[in-house]
Scaffold this active site. Structure first.
Site, PDB file in Angstrom:
ATOM      1  N   TRP A 281       0.829  -1.208   0.000  1.00 18.33           N
ATOM      2  CA  TRP A 281       0.000   0.000   0.000  1.00 18.33           C
ATOM      3  C   TRP A 281       0.861   1.254   0.000  1.00 18.33           C
ATOM      4  O   TRP A 281       0.394   2.351  -0.246  1.00 18.33           O
ATOM      5  CB  TRP A 281      -0.965   0.011   1.198  1.00 18.33           C
ATOM      6  CG  TRP A 281      -0.318   0.235   2.538  1.00 18.33           C
ATOM      7  CD1 TRP A 281       0.637  -0.539   3.122  1.00 18.33           C
ATOM      8  CD2 TRP A 281      -0.570   1.311   3.469  1.00 18.33           C
ATOM      9  NE1 TRP A 281       0.982  -0.036   4.350  1.00 18.33           N
ATOM     10  CE2 TRP A 281       0.270   1.104   4.605  1.00 18.33           C
ATOM     11  CE3 TRP A 281      -1.428   2.411   3.464  1.00 18.33           C
ATOM     12  CZ2 TRP A 281       0.272   1.962   5.699  1.00 18.33           C
ATOM     13  CZ3 TRP A 281      -1.411   3.266   4.576  1.00 18.33           C
ATOM     14  CH2 TRP A 281      -0.568   3.039   5.664  1.00 18.33           C
ATOM     15  N   ASP A 282       2.142   1.077   0.269  1.00 14.26           N
ATOM     16  CA  ASP A 282       3.089   2.192   0.281  1.00 14.26           C
ATOM     17  C   ASP A 282       2.969   3.018  -1.009  1.00 14.26           C
ATOM     18  O   ASP A 282       3.089   4.244  -0.987  1.00 14.26           O
ATOM     19  CB  ASP A 282       4.536   1.679   0.360  1.00 14.26           C
ATOM     20  CG  ASP A 282       4.802   0.766   1.545  1.00 14.26           C
ATOM     21  OD1 ASP A 282       3.867   0.116   2.022  1.00 14.26           O
ATOM     22  OD2 ASP A 282       5.964   0.701   1.977  1.00 14.26           O
TER      23      ASP A 282
ATOM     24  N   LYS B 129       3.136   1.689  16.310  1.00 13.44           N
ATOM     25  CA  LYS B 129       4.283   1.512  15.420  1.00 13.44           C
ATOM     26  C   LYS B 129       4.406   2.669  14.435  1.00 13.44           C
ATOM     27  O   LYS B 129       5.478   3.167  14.151  1.00 13.44           O
ATOM     28  CB  LYS B 129       4.121   0.190  14.666  1.00 13.44           C
ATOM     29  CG  LYS B 129       5.254  -0.091  13.685  1.00 13.44           C
ATOM     30  CD  LYS B 129       4.977  -1.351  12.876  1.00 13.44           C
ATOM     31  CE  LYS B 129       6.092  -1.626  11.898  1.00 13.44           C
ATOM     32  NZ  LYS B 129       5.796  -2.702  10.968  1.00 13.44           N
ATOM     33  N   GLN B 130       3.279   3.059  13.871  1.00 18.53           N
ATOM     34  CA  GLN B 130       3.322   4.105  12.838  1.00 18.53           C
ATOM     35  C   GLN B 130       1.994   4.849  12.812  1.00 18.53           C
ATOM     36  O   GLN B 130       0.987   4.344  13.301  1.00 18.53           O
ATOM     37  CB  GLN B 130       3.607   3.491  11.481  1.00 18.53           C
ATOM     38  CG  GLN B 130       2.503   2.637  10.907  1.00 18.53           C
ATOM     39  CD  GLN B 130       2.987   1.769   9.748  1.00 18.53           C
ATOM     40  OE1 GLN B 130       3.503   0.684   9.965  1.00 18.53           O
ATOM     41  NE2 GLN B 130       2.813   2.242   8.539  1.00 18.53           N
TER      42      GLN B 130
ATOM     43  N   GLU C 148       0.909  -1.990  13.251  1.00 20.86           N
ATOM     44  CA  GLU C 148       1.001  -3.453  13.319  1.00 20.86           C
ATOM     45  C   GLU C 148       1.383  -3.944  14.710  1.00 20.86           C
ATOM     46  O   GLU C 148       1.598  -5.136  14.906  1.00 20.86           O
ATOM     47  CB  GLU C 148       1.994  -3.959  12.268  1.00 20.86           C
ATOM     48  CG  GLU C 148       1.484  -3.742  10.853  1.00 20.86           C
ATOM     49  CD  GLU C 148       2.516  -4.057   9.775  1.00 20.86           C
ATOM     50  OE1 GLU C 148       3.711  -4.097  10.104  1.00 20.86           O
ATOM     51  OE2 GLU C 148       2.117  -4.244   8.616  1.00 20.86           O
TER      52      GLU C 148
HETATM   53  C1  BGC Z   1       4.863  -1.254   7.622  1.00 18.97           C
HETATM   54  C2  BGC Z   1       3.825  -1.349   6.529  1.00 18.97           C
HETATM   55  C3  BGC Z   1       4.517  -1.231   5.190  1.00 18.97           C
HETATM   56  C4  BGC Z   1       5.647  -2.234   5.074  1.00 18.97           C
HETATM   57  C5  BGC Z   1       6.453  -2.051   3.802  1.00 18.97           C
HETATM   58  C6  BGC Z   1       5.924  -2.305   7.418  1.00 18.97           C
HETATM   59  O1  BGC Z   1       6.904  -2.199   8.398  1.00 18.97           O
HETATM   60  O2  BGC Z   1       4.277  -1.420   8.876  1.00 18.97           O
HETATM   61  O3  BGC Z   1       2.880  -0.326   6.665  1.00 18.97           O
HETATM   62  O4  BGC Z   1       3.596  -1.414   4.163  1.00 18.97           O
HETATM   63  O5  BGC Z   1       6.534  -2.099   6.155  1.00 18.97           O
HETATM   64  O6  BGC Z   1       7.036  -0.783   3.754  1.00 18.97           O
END
Ligand code: BGC
Length: 767
Positions: free
Chosen positions: A358-359, A601-602, A489
């Site tokens: 999804w990035d 986490k984000q 996550e």
């Molecule tokens: C992130 C995801 C991301 C993936 C690839 C993961 O660490 O939590 O949101 O899509 O890395 O960049």
């Protein structure tokens, strides 16, 4: 800054010491690529020390077995790996019979430069071998932007203290492995190893996926600038082929090898023609010659930089950081081929399988949209459009029917290829970003036609997903979405993740709005869509009902939207109170402790508020920022940029700058001690957003282009350009003024701090 290994320079990435501990990290940082293929900065000559060999070809992958202890229904069959492709850079060197190997040789005056302005990689050093012979080596390497299938190396050797024999054996090798192969397997089957005159070819095929690649090389030599030839001895093995040449040289001579190489692959040519096309390409590259290829490279990149460059005055490291990000994004994806996409590690490592996440939709689209023409962003959208039927199959596997689509979290060809249950089954928010990207694209480009032509099918199939994935809660008298993982996550199987629910609600409303509009304004497309996707009028009503009654977790007590149901049961302790020795928590804590903690986490709620900033007033935004920022650990590289942009908007310049620094030199300064695995390509687009949307305050809601430019106190000035609907605008901001220049021949309307200005062609407005 954590690490001062990379020498600050505005246009180049430079290292001037040879540190064996840093070899694998530098292999990532000094990677080159041209959208078609990529190459880690592995040494050409033999190296017996630690190294992650990596050559990659866009789109070529392998469906590896997955190692999952406890299989769950619905898991994908495989985990896609970006394949390490045949080695094209290799050159064995022997000096008076002794192998040149930097791991065993005394290395002096080591210098490596990745020139971002012109896109070449140079390395020079003096090596003193154990036989006492000293040689001066210089190599220059490029992956041509203009001749995408061509890589070229100029490799010079100068004997410093002896006259004698130099043996040079350029080779190509298909006997390569992936470091992350589960069972130490080879993924390439060799079909043919062949020499034709002074050219060599290996035809190899990937196991299971059946991609066929012809790797080829052709070599030329010069001695002190004059072309020379030599007898070659061919070493043809089962998986590799080397041409061995011996030269008698005098002290002070300069012997240079020009190695031209190519990959031809079956996504682009019929298999039976691959070697012939490879031959033609090599002959053409040799005819063009190394110097001219280098000139062409400079020209191609000059064009890229013309619009993409961001200039920062008064901070060399920041300048180097942002150019590095822009450079790597352009090395990864150039936008001509809608079958390719942007892997989180691009062509710089194996991790994340090189697949699409999804990035792309959430982070990368704005960068490509503004720095290239609209076709590039459109190709990224079309990538998903072409995979719609696979997304529908994917949803069916999870029991969601009637043409509903669940786009995969990780994919190479539209199929889900990641199998951690909490990601595959639960991180369904990714579906929302597919729709958000379409909205964003149309808003920015005003290419509304994209929706009736392609986008609507994706939007409606995703609306069908939300309607089925949500369920009505009698208790809440609302629709709820249970058992999900949000962007954060560090929590799984939560109920009603605010970001997911809000996005789903918005998706459903957007679907209703657009299908009604298309029905009225594009009746032919409407008919085609209804027929193709078997859409019933009643479904539209259902979308509306679920959207209207979507539950959004909220607490009266704090007047806040909650990350998810029950979030306030957690012990809320700010990250600042965690001892440094316990961070990053994903390396220091047990998983259950992370899940129980309040640490995010984000960006999650804030990710949603960033997407839909126009839905919230500043007070609401600030309240949420002040609550969530202190408990966010930013252990995903995608996180700090969002917080930086919001902090800028909220006039929190120190926070904005702190977050900006975490994203801009993440890889150059190896913040997370993992750059050896590859670069964080997709988060680099976030760094670009931190400047353009963060400090620059660019917004593009409601088909309007607006700015609220600010500047960190650490900088004197910065400027960037954007391609807005075909017009090139330059934005300059210093500590005292902002200037907006229209470099095109059409006038453009902008808003700056809520005031409207018309930028006449070739005119500048100073504010
Ligand atoms: C992130 C995801 C991301 C993936 C690839 C993961 O660490 O939590 O949101 O899509 O890395 O960049």
């Amino acid at each position: 800054m954590k690490n001062n290994y990379i020498i600050p320079d505005e246009w180049s990435i430079i290292e001037n010491t040879f540190d064996k501990q840093k070899v694998t990290a530098s292999e990532s940082i000094f990677s080159i690529g041209n959208g078609y293929m990529g190459q880690r900065a592995n040494f050409e000559e033999d190296y017996s020390g630690d190294s992650l060999q990596g050559s990659y070809i866009g789109g070529i992958y392998y469906p590896d077995k997955t190692r999952v202890g406890w299989w769950k229904n619905g898991y994908p069959e495989y985990f896609a790996k970006v394949l390490n492709a045949p080695n094209w850079i290799g050159i064995h060197i022997k000096i008076n019979g002794e192998i040149l190997d930097l791991n065993t040789t005394d290395v002096k005056d080591f210098y490596r430069e990745l020139n971002m302005k012109e896109a070449w990689l140079k390395r020079s050093f003096t090596a003193v071998l154990s036989n006492g012979n000293a040689v001066q080596i210089e190599s220059l390497r490029l992956l041509s932007m203009q001749h995408k299938e061509v890589g070229a190396i100029r490799y010079s050797i100068k004997p410093l203290n002896f006259s004698g024999q130099i043996e040079i054996s350029p080779y190509i090798d298909s006997g390569i492995k992936n470091q992350d192969a589960n069972y130490d397997e080879y993924f390439w089957k060799i079909l043919k190893v062949q020499e034709v005159e002074d050219e060599a070819f290996i035809l190899s095929e990937t196991l299971k996926t059946g991609f066929v690649v012809c790797t080829g090389m052709k070599n030329k030599f010069s001695l002190n600038g004059e072309e020379v030839s030599a007898e070659k001895h061919v070493e043809k093995l089962e998986k590799s082929i080397a041409f061995q040449y011996k030269f008698e040289v005098k002290q002070g001579d300069e012997l240079t090898l020009f190695k031209y190489a190519t990959y031809m692959q079956s996504m682009n040519y019929p298999v039976e023609e691959l070697c012939q096309v490879a031959r033609n390409t090599l002959q053409n590259a040799t005819k063009i010659g190394f110097d001219r290829l280098l000139e062409l490279q400079k020209e191609s990149w000059q064009k890229i930089w013309e619009t993409a460059d961001i200039q920062i005055e008064g901070d060399v490291k920041a300048q180097q950081g942002i150019r590095f990000n822009i450079f790597q994004l352009n090395q990864t994806y150039t936008g001509e081929d809608a079958r390719l996409n942007i892997g989180p590690k691009g062509f710089t490592g194996e991790k994340y399988g090189g697949s699409t996440y999804w990035d792309t939709e959430a982070y990368c689209i704005p960068f490509y949209m503004a720095t290239k023409n609209k076709k590039v962003a459109k190709n990224l959208l079309l990538y998903r459009y072409h995979q719609l039927d696979k997304a529908i199959e994917n949803a069916e596997k999870l029991g969601i029917k009637n043409g509903a689509a669940l786009y995969p979290m990780v994919t190479m060809n539209g199929e889900e290829c990641h199998n951690e249950w909490e990601i595959t089954f639960e991180e369904i928010h990714r579906n929302g970003s597919m729709v958000y990207a379409i909205y964003n694209y149309v808003n920015y480009t005003k290419d509304y036609e994209y929706i009736p032509q392609y986008g609507m099918e994706v939007i409606l199939s995703i609306a069908r997903f939300w309607v089925q994935r949500a369920n009505f809660s009698n208790d809440k008298n609302k629709y709820v979405i249970l058992g999900v993982t949000g962007p954060n996550e560090y929590e799984n199987n939560v109920n009603n993740n605010w970001y997911t629910n809000y996005l789903a609600q918005w998706n459903l409303n957007f679907a209703v709005e657009n299908i009604n509009y298309i029905k009225k304004k594009y009746p032919e497309d409407f008919k085609r869509i209804v027929k193709k996707r078997n859409l019933k009028e009643s479904e539209i009503g259902q979308w509306k009902t679920v959207a209207d009654q979507m539950y959004l977790p909220y607490t009266d007590k704090l007047d806040l939207f909650l990350q998810q149901d029950g979030f306030l049961d957690k012990e809320i302790i700010p990250v600042s109170q965690l001892p440094a020795s316990e961070r990053p928590i994903n390396q220091k804590w047990s998983w259950d402790r992370i899940l129980r903690s309040c640490y995010i986490k984000q960006a999650d709620v804030l990710q949603g508020m960033f997407f839909f900033e126009n839905h919230f007033d500043d007070k609401t935004l600030e309240k949420h920022f002040d609550f969530y920022e202190p408990i966010t650990v930013h252990e995903s590289s995608l996180s700090p940029c969002v917080h930086s942009i919001i902090a800028s908007k909220l006039d929190k310049p120190d926070k904005a700058y702190e977050m900006y620094l975490r994203t801009s030199r993440l890889d150059l300064d190896d913040y997370n001690h993992e750059v050896d695995e590859g670069l964080h390509i997709t988060s680099m687009a976030g760094t670009w957003m931190s400047i353009v949307q963060g400090f620059g305050g660019l917004r593009n809601f409601d088909y309007k282009l607006s700015f609220a430019p600010k500047i960190p106190k650490e900088w004197k000035a910065y400027s960037y350009k954007i391609n807005y609907r075909g017009a090139i605008l330059q934005v300059y901001k210093s500590q005292t003024e902002a200037k907006f220049t229209n470099l095109s021949d059409v006038s453009v309307q902008i808003e700056v701090f809520d005031k409207t200005y018309v930028l006449e062609p070739q005119k500048m407005v100073r504010i």
